[in-house]
Design a protein around this motif. Structure first.
Motif, PDB file in Angstrom:
ATOM      1  N   THR A  76      -5.632 -36.149  16.162  1.00  0.00           N
ATOM      2  CA  THR A  76      -6.790 -37.029  16.121  1.00  0.00           C
ATOM      3  C   THR A  76      -7.871 -36.396  15.247  1.00  0.00           C
ATOM      4  N   THR A  77      -8.384 -37.201  14.321  1.00  0.00           N
ATOM      5  CA  THR A  77      -9.517 -36.798  13.495  1.00  0.00           C
ATOM      6  C   THR A  77     -10.409 -38.016  13.313  1.00  0.00           C
ATOM      7  N   PRO A  78     -11.661 -37.911  13.095  1.00  0.00           N
ATOM      8  CA  PRO A  78     -12.418 -36.676  13.204  1.00  0.00           C
ATOM      9  C   PRO A  78     -12.525 -36.243  14.663  1.00  0.00           C
ATOM     10  N   VAL A  79     -12.817 -34.978  14.853  1.00  0.00           N
ATOM     11  CA  VAL A  79     -12.917 -34.417  16.201  1.00  0.00           C
ATOM     12  C   VAL A  79     -14.366 -34.459  16.656  1.00  0.00           C
ATOM     13  N   HIS A  80     -14.569 -34.979  17.846  1.00  0.00           N
ATOM     14  CA  HIS A  80     -15.898 -34.932  18.452  1.00  0.00           C
ATOM     15  C   HIS A  80     -16.019 -33.582  19.141  1.00  0.00           C
ATOM     16  N   THR A  81     -17.147 -32.929  18.947  1.00  0.00           N
ATOM     17  CA  THR A  81     -17.372 -31.611  19.527  1.00  0.00           C
ATOM     18  C   THR A  81     -18.704 -31.589  20.262  1.00  0.00           C
ATOM     19  N   CYS A  82     -18.938 -30.497  20.953  1.00  0.00           N
ATOM     20  CA  CYS A  82     -20.235 -30.251  21.567  1.00  0.00           C
ATOM     21  C   CYS A  82     -20.609 -28.805  21.265  1.00  0.00           C
ATOM     22  N   THR A  83     -21.794 -28.410  21.672  1.00  0.00           N
ATOM     23  CA  THR A  83     -22.254 -27.041  21.456  1.00  0.00           C
ATOM     24  C   THR A  83     -22.468 -26.372  22.812  1.00  0.00           C
ATOM     25  N   PRO A  84     -22.595 -25.059  22.837  1.00  0.00           N
ATOM     26  CA  PRO A  84     -22.890 -24.395  24.108  1.00  0.00           C
ATOM     27  C   PRO A  84     -24.204 -24.868  24.726  1.00  0.00           C
ATOM     28  N   GLN A  85     -25.106 -25.366  23.902  1.00  0.00           N
ATOM     29  CA  GLN A  85     -26.395 -25.829  24.406  1.00  0.00           C
ATOM     30  C   GLN A  85     -26.339 -27.267  24.928  1.00  0.00           C
ATOM     31  N   SER A  86     -25.254 -27.969  24.675  1.00  0.00           N
ATOM     32  CA  SER A  86     -25.096 -29.328  25.214  1.00  0.00           C
ATOM     33  C   SER A  86     -25.141 -29.270  26.730  1.00  0.00           C
ATOM     34  N   THR A  87     -25.562 -30.364  27.329  1.00  0.00           N
ATOM     35  CA  THR A  87     -25.635 -30.417  28.793  1.00  0.00           C
ATOM     36  C   THR A  87     -24.452 -31.186  29.366  1.00  0.00           C
ATOM     37  N   MET A  88     -24.240 -30.989  30.654  1.00  0.00           N
ATOM     38  CA  MET A  88     -23.189 -31.729  31.352  1.00  0.00           C
ATOM     39  C   MET A  88     -23.433 -33.228  31.237  1.00  0.00           C
ATOM     40  N   ASP A  89     -24.677 -33.644  31.348  1.00  0.00           N
ATOM     41  CA  ASP A  89     -24.991 -35.066  31.246  1.00  0.00           C
ATOM     42  C   ASP A  89     -24.597 -35.610  29.874  1.00  0.00           C
ATOM     43  N   GLU A  90     -24.908 -34.868  28.818  1.00  0.00           N
ATOM     44  CA  GLU A  90     -24.538 -35.289  27.464  1.00  0.00           C
ATOM     45  C   GLU A  90     -23.021 -35.334  27.304  1.00  0.00           C
ATOM     46  N   LEU A  91     -22.357 -34.329  27.834  1.00  0.00           N
ATOM     47  CA  LEU A  91     -20.903 -34.249  27.739  1.00  0.00           C
ATOM     48  C   LEU A  91     -20.246 -35.409  28.485  1.00  0.00           C
ATOM     49  N   THR A  92     -20.719 -35.678  29.693  1.00  0.00           N
ATOM     50  CA  THR A  92     -20.169 -36.773  30.496  1.00  0.00           C
ATOM     51  C   THR A  92     -20.331 -38.097  29.762  1.00  0.00           C
ATOM     52  N   GLU A  93     -21.498 -38.313  29.183  1.00  0.00           N
ATOM     53  CA  GLU A  93     -21.749 -39.546  28.445  1.00  0.00           C
ATOM     54  C   GLU A  93     -20.826 -39.660  27.234  1.00  0.00           C
TER      55      GLU A  93
END
Length: 146
Positions: A79-96
């Protein structure tokens, strides 16, 4: 305040199982089974994230082309493009992000470098821990008020 992804990685670790785009789907299947995981991050020569290949990708391509998919290159099914997050992302942002995009694994990148991966299982575990801690605090409060 929502838990950060950095805090989750501190508890679960930073290990990420990766695979190269030129490897085969057969190697993907073997790694998923051997490691008991649901996805591999596909990395290019510079440790950059080129894609992600999951059980869903393998099954989707298996349904389309049959058993010959095992001979295909990872680059052909990832799968591309890959959605990523950063260490500073929050659980709420990740869940969304996971809910909106219907994805179960997010590579964690910092300064363009892969530093971890978070799965929907990690999210559920973290939410459970938060609820459990909150419940203990309430029980302690109620017990202390008598």
């Amino acid at each position: 305040m929502s838990t950060t992804i950095a805090a989750i990685l501190e508890r679960k670790g930073h290990e990420v199982v990766t695979i190269a785009p030129e490897q085969t789907v057969s190697e993907v299947v073997a790694a998923l089974r051997e490691r008991g995981i649901g996805a591999l991050v596909v990395v290019d020569g510079d440790d950059g994230v080129a894609g992600i290949v999951s059980e869903r990708d393998v099954v989707r391509h298996l349904a389309e082309v049959g058993g010959d998919v095992l001979l295909a290159r990872v680059a052909d099914v990832m799968t591309t493009p890959v959605h990523t997050c950063t260490p500073q992302s929050t659980m709420d942002e990740l869940t969304e992000q996971m809910t909106e995009r219907r994805i179960r694994h997010l590579p964690v990148c910092e300064d363009g470098r892969l530093v971890g991966i978070v799965s929907i299982g990690d999210v559920v575990k973290e939410r459970f821990e938060e609820l459990h801690d909150h419940n203990r605090q309430l029980e302690s409060y109620v017990a202390g008020s008598y």
